[in-house]
Write a protein that holds these residues in place. Structure first.
Motif, PDB file in Angstrom:
ATOM      1  N   ALA A 174      -4.119  12.536  36.444  1.00 50.34           N
ATOM      2  CA  ALA A 174      -3.386  13.474  36.194  1.00 50.34           C
ATOM      3  C   ALA A 174      -2.161  13.682  37.083  1.00 50.34           C
ATOM      4  O   ALA A 174      -0.860  13.845  36.316  1.00 50.34           O
ATOM      5  N   LYS A 175      -2.305  13.434  38.256  1.00 51.80           N
ATOM      6  CA  LYS A 175      -1.390  13.580  39.425  1.00 51.80           C
ATOM      7  C   LYS A 175      -0.240  12.465  39.180  1.00 51.80           C
ATOM      8  O   LYS A 175       0.949  12.504  39.321  1.00 51.80           O
ATOM      9  N   LYS A 176      -0.786  11.042  38.848  1.00 48.46           N
ATOM     10  CA  LYS A 176       0.032   9.989  38.803  1.00 48.46           C
ATOM     11  C   LYS A 176       1.167  10.108  37.674  1.00 48.46           C
ATOM     12  O   LYS A 176       2.133   9.867  37.735  1.00 48.46           O
ATOM     13  N   VAL A 177       0.080  10.620  36.572  1.00 50.40           N
ATOM     14  CA  VAL A 177       1.041  10.704  35.063  1.00 50.40           C
ATOM     15  C   VAL A 177       1.952  12.025  35.177  1.00 50.40           C
ATOM     16  O   VAL A 177       2.983  11.879  34.347  1.00 50.40           O
ATOM     17  N   GLY A 178       1.559  13.012  35.880  1.00 49.72           N
ATOM     18  CA  GLY A 178       2.282  14.264  35.804  1.00 49.72           C
ATOM     19  C   GLY A 178       2.103  15.136  34.772  1.00 49.72           C
ATOM     20  O   GLY A 178       2.937  15.790  34.333  1.00 49.72           O
ATOM     21  N   VAL A 179       0.718  15.179  34.432  1.00 48.26           N
ATOM     22  CA  VAL A 179       0.392  16.284  33.391  1.00 48.26           C
ATOM     23  C   VAL A 179      -0.857  16.891  34.019  1.00 48.26           C
ATOM     24  O   VAL A 179      -1.573  16.648  35.077  1.00 48.26           O
ATOM     25  N   SER A 180      -1.609  18.053  33.436  1.00 54.72           N
ATOM     26  CA  SER A 180      -2.552  18.532  33.986  1.00 54.72           C
ATOM     27  C   SER A 180      -4.194  17.782  33.669  1.00 54.72           C
ATOM     28  O   SER A 180      -3.995  16.992  32.675  1.00 54.72           O
ATOM     29  N   ARG A 181      -5.075  18.104  34.463  1.00 55.21           N
ATOM     30  CA  ARG A 181      -6.384  17.513  33.992  1.00 55.21           C
ATOM     31  C   ARG A 181      -6.929  17.648  32.783  1.00 55.21           C
ATOM     32  O   ARG A 181      -7.405  16.719  32.031  1.00 55.21           O
ATOM     33  N   PRO A 182      -6.884  18.823  32.144  1.00 53.94           N
ATOM     34  CA  PRO A 182      -7.502  19.060  30.913  1.00 53.94           C
ATOM     35  C   PRO A 182      -6.529  17.950  29.676  1.00 53.94           C
ATOM     36  O   PRO A 182      -7.193  17.541  28.735  1.00 53.94           O
ATOM     37  N   VAL A 183      -5.251  17.919  30.194  1.00 47.90           N
ATOM     38  CA  VAL A 183      -4.620  16.608  29.088  1.00 47.90           C
ATOM     39  C   VAL A 183      -5.151  15.385  29.379  1.00 47.90           C
ATOM     40  O   VAL A 183      -5.308  14.785  28.184  1.00 47.90           O
ATOM     41  N   ILE A 184      -5.588  15.105  30.434  1.00 52.20           N
ATOM     42  CA  ILE A 184      -6.018  13.655  30.556  1.00 52.20           C
ATOM     43  C   ILE A 184      -7.345  13.780  29.818  1.00 52.20           C
ATOM     44  O   ILE A 184      -7.759  12.727  29.071  1.00 52.20           O
ATOM     45  N   SER A 185      -8.353  14.757  29.905  1.00 51.95           N
ATOM     46  CA  SER A 185      -9.406  14.788  29.351  1.00 51.95           C
ATOM     47  C   SER A 185      -9.396  14.560  27.768  1.00 51.95           C
ATOM     48  O   SER A 185     -10.023  13.642  27.032  1.00 51.95           O
ATOM     49  N   LYS A 186      -8.383  15.159  27.146  1.00 54.75           N
ATOM     50  CA  LYS A 186      -7.956  15.015  25.816  1.00 54.75           C
ATOM     51  C   LYS A 186      -7.566  13.729  25.360  1.00 54.75           C
ATOM     52  O   LYS A 186      -7.962  13.229  24.512  1.00 54.75           O
ATOM     53  N   MET A 187      -6.843  13.090  26.256  1.00 49.03           N
ATOM     54  CA  MET A 187      -6.249  11.812  25.893  1.00 49.03           C
ATOM     55  C   MET A 187      -7.517  10.703  25.999  1.00 49.03           C
ATOM     56  O   MET A 187      -7.282   9.675  25.257  1.00 49.03           O
ATOM     57  N   LEU A 188      -8.343  10.848  26.868  1.00 49.54           N
ATOM     58  CA  LEU A 188      -9.501  10.041  27.057  1.00 49.54           C
ATOM     59  C   LEU A 188     -10.262  10.270  25.785  1.00 49.54           C
ATOM     60  O   LEU A 188     -11.005   9.054  25.334  1.00 49.54           O
ATOM     61  N   GLN A 189     -10.595  11.301  25.202  1.00 50.63           N
ATOM     62  CA  GLN A 189     -11.076  11.610  23.855  1.00 50.63           C
ATOM     63  C   GLN A 189     -10.437  10.880  22.706  1.00 50.63           C
ATOM     64  O   GLN A 189     -11.096  10.345  21.979  1.00 50.63           O
ATOM     65  N   LYS A 190      -9.194  10.913  22.812  1.00 49.30           N
ATOM     66  CA  LYS A 190      -8.294  10.410  21.681  1.00 49.30           C
ATOM     67  C   LYS A 190      -8.456   8.757  22.006  1.00 49.30           C
ATOM     68  O   LYS A 190      -8.367   8.401  20.663  1.00 49.30           O
ATOM     69  N   ALA A 191      -8.670   8.334  22.982  1.00 47.86           N
ATOM     70  CA  ALA A 191      -8.777   6.847  23.052  1.00 47.86           C
ATOM     71  C   ALA A 191     -10.160   6.362  22.605  1.00 47.86           C
ATOM     72  O   ALA A 191     -10.075   5.403  21.825  1.00 47.86           O
ATOM     73  N   LYS A 192     -11.107   7.370  22.653  1.00 45.15           N
ATOM     74  CA  LYS A 192     -12.342   6.944  22.087  1.00 45.15           C
ATOM     75  C   LYS A 192     -12.387   7.012  20.600  1.00 45.15           C
ATOM     76  O   LYS A 192     -12.671   6.253  19.593  1.00 45.15           O
ATOM     77  N   ASP A 193     -11.614   8.039  20.058  1.00 42.45           N
ATOM     78  CA  ASP A 193     -11.394   8.543  18.665  1.00 42.45           C
ATOM     79  C   ASP A 193     -10.690   7.279  17.986  1.00 42.45           C
ATOM     80  O   ASP A 193     -10.934   7.043  16.781  1.00 42.45           O
ATOM     81  N   ALA A 194      -9.704   6.758  18.635  1.00 39.11           N
ATOM     82  CA  ALA A 194      -8.692   5.645  18.362  1.00 39.11           C
ATOM     83  C   ALA A 194      -9.345   4.171  18.196  1.00 39.11           C
ATOM     84  O   ALA A 194      -8.908   3.328  17.867  1.00 39.11           O
ATOM     85  N   GLY A 195     -10.603   4.320  18.891  1.00 35.18           N
ATOM     86  CA  GLY A 195     -11.301   2.982  18.910  1.00 35.18           C
ATOM     87  C   GLY A 195     -10.674   1.996  20.144  1.00 35.18           C
ATOM     88  O   GLY A 195     -11.172   0.983  19.980  1.00 35.18           O
ATOM     89  N   ILE A 196      -9.924   2.533  21.030  1.00 35.27           N
ATOM     90  CA  ILE A 196      -9.422   1.857  21.953  1.00 35.27           C
ATOM     91  C   ILE A 196     -10.615   1.724  23.029  1.00 35.27           C
ATOM     92  O   ILE A 196     -10.576   0.831  23.871  1.00 35.27           O
ATOM     93  N   VAL A 197     -11.441   2.865  23.188  1.00 37.97           N
ATOM     94  CA  VAL A 197     -12.435   2.921  24.123  1.00 37.97           C
ATOM     95  C   VAL A 197     -13.582   3.034  23.332  1.00 37.97           C
ATOM     96  O   VAL A 197     -13.731   3.750  22.583  1.00 37.97           O
ATOM     97  N   GLU A 198     -14.767   2.007  23.658  1.00 40.58           N
ATOM     98  CA  GLU A 198     -15.915   1.932  23.019  1.00 40.58           C
ATOM     99  C   GLU A 198     -16.931   1.794  24.282  1.00 40.58           C
ATOM    100  O   GLU A 198     -16.910   0.891  24.854  1.00 40.58           O
ATOM    101  N   VAL A 199     -17.932   3.099  24.546  1.00 37.14           N
ATOM    102  CA  VAL A 199     -18.739   3.096  25.410  1.00 37.14           C
ATOM    103  C   VAL A 199     -20.107   2.502  25.148  1.00 37.14           C
ATOM    104  O   VAL A 199     -20.501   2.640  24.297  1.00 37.14           O
TER     105      VAL A 199
END
Length: 314
Positions: free
Chosen positions: A28-53
Motif C-alpha cells: 500500500a505504501k509503495k503503490v500509494g493507496v490504503s491497505r484495504p484497497v490492496i486487499s480488494k485488489m488481491l481478491q480481484k486478482a483471484k476473481d480474474a484468474g490471475i492468481v490461483e492458490v
C-alpha cells in the motif's frame, strides 16, 4: 473486462504479495493507496484468474477425504492418517499417534469422566499419549476384561495406563468381558462394585472406542473370547461389527443374540447417550464394521487410516 493497465497493476501487486512476501501495508505504501484497497485488489486478482492458490502438501489428499467423510456420515470431525505403503503395524501406530495427539489437543480441561473401551488400536493410543497434568479426570473402563491373555489391551489396563499419563485417577471393572451364562451375567452386574463402575460408564463425558470385525482379524477370537461356533452364529444373526464386545448389524442396530446378553460393559444404547464419542480404527477389513457403526450414530469424531477412508467412500 480488465484493461491492460489494470491487469498489469494486479499482476504486480499479486507478485509482491504472493512471491516476494511483502505485507499488504508495505505494498500500500509503495503503490500509494490504503491497505484495504490492496486487499480488494488481491481478491480481484483471484476473481480474474490471475492468481490461483494451490496448497502443495501430501496432507491435501487426506484433508479432502476428511471433508467427504464428515459430509457423508454427518461427523463432527475426522482425522485421516496417510498410510500408503505402510505395514499393518505401522498403520496401527500412525493411527494411535494421531488419535493421541487429537485427544490431547481437544480434551477440554473441565472433563472429569473419560471412558475407554479395549483393543490393540486403543492400546497404541494410550502408548502414544503424552504425559500431562489432568488431575480432575477419572478414566472409566467401558467393558470388563480379566484373565492372563493379552492383558495389555484390556480396558482396565488401558484405563490405568491412561490415568498415569494424565496424572488422573481410574476405576476398575472387576469382571470378565464375556460371561459363561446369562444368569451369571445378571448376578455379576448387580454386585455393588461392578454396578458402580457400569453406572460410571453411562455417565462419562467423552468415550474412546475401537471398532471390531468379528469375522476378519478379530482380536476377540485371537485371545479366545470367541470360538468358531460363536462366529458362525453371529454371522447368522447378521453381526457385522462390535464396539466394546457389543455386536451390531449393517445398520448399526444391536443384534438379538445370546452373546450380547453375556457381556459386562456399556450397552450400545447407552453409548449413544455419551456426549462425545471418538472412534479409532484402522484396516480396510473393518470398513463394513466402521460404516455400520457410523450409520448407527455411535461416533462423533473418527480417526482412521487413508486406505480405510477410501474404502468407506467408494
Amino acid at each position: 473486462m480488465l484493461s491492460w493497465e489494470e491487469r498489469r497493476q494486479l499482476v504486480k501487486i499479486a507478485n509482491l504479495y504472493y512471491t516476494e512476501g511483502w505485507t499488504q501495508q508495505q505494498i500500500a505504501k509503495k503503490v500509494g493507496v490504503s491497505r484495504p484497497v490492496i486487499s480488494k485488489m488481491l481478491q480481484k486478482a483471484k476473481d480474474a484468474g490471475i492468481v490461483e492458490v494451490y496448497i502443495k502438501d501430501e496432507s491435501v489428499h487426506t484433508v479432502e477425504l476428511e471433508k467427504r467423510l464428515e459430509e457423508k456420515f454427518h461427523l463432527h470431525d475426522t482425522v485421516v492418517v496417510p498410510s500408503t505403503g505402510f505395514t499393518p503395524d505401522m498403520v496401527r501406530r500412525a493411527v494411535g499417534q494421531a488419535a493421541a495427539h487429537y485427544l490431547s489437543r481437544h480434551l477440554k480441561p473441565d472433563v472429569e469422566r473419560l471412558g475407554i473401551s479395549w483393543g490393540t488400536t486403543l492400546s497404541e493410543v494410550v502408548k502414544e499419549y503424552p504425559f500431562e497434568r489432568r488431575e480432575k479426570v477419572n478414566i472409566v473402563p467401558l467393558v470388563g476384561g480379566m484373565g492372563t491373555k493379552s492383558v495389555e489391551i484390556h480396558a482396565n489396563q488401558l484405563a490405568y495406563e491412561l490415568a498415569k499419563k494424565m496424572n488422573g485417577t481410574c476405576s476398575y471393572l472387576y469382571a470378565p468381558a464375556i460371561v459363561e451364562t446369562e444368569e451369571l451375567t445378571e448376578r455379576l452386574v448387580q454386585m455393588q462394585d461392578i454396578a458402580q463402575v457400569l453406572e460410571e460408564g453411562k455417565n462419562v463425558e467423552v468415550a474412546l472406542i475401537g471398532i471390531g470385525n468379528p469375522h476378519k482379524g478379530s482380536t476377540m477370537k485371537d485371545i479366545g473370547y470367541l470360538h468358531e461356533s460363536d462366529i458362525q452364529s453371529l454371522k447368522k444373526a447378521g453381526a457385522i461389527g462390535d464396539i466394546g464386545s457389543r455386536f451390531y448389524d449393517q445398520e448399526g442396530t444391536p443384534i438379538e443374540h445370546e452373546l450380547n446378553k453375556r457381556i459386562i460393559g456399556l450397552r450400545l444404547r447407552d453409548l449413544k447417550k455419551v456426549p462425545y464419542v471418538i472412534g479409532i480404527a484402522e484396516g480396510t477389513y473393518k470398513a463394513e464394521s466402521i460404516e455400520a457403526a457410523l450409520k448407527g450414530g455411535y461416533i462423533h469424531t473418527l480417526v482412521i487410516d487413508e486406505q480405510t477412508a477410501l474404502a468407506l467412500l467408494t
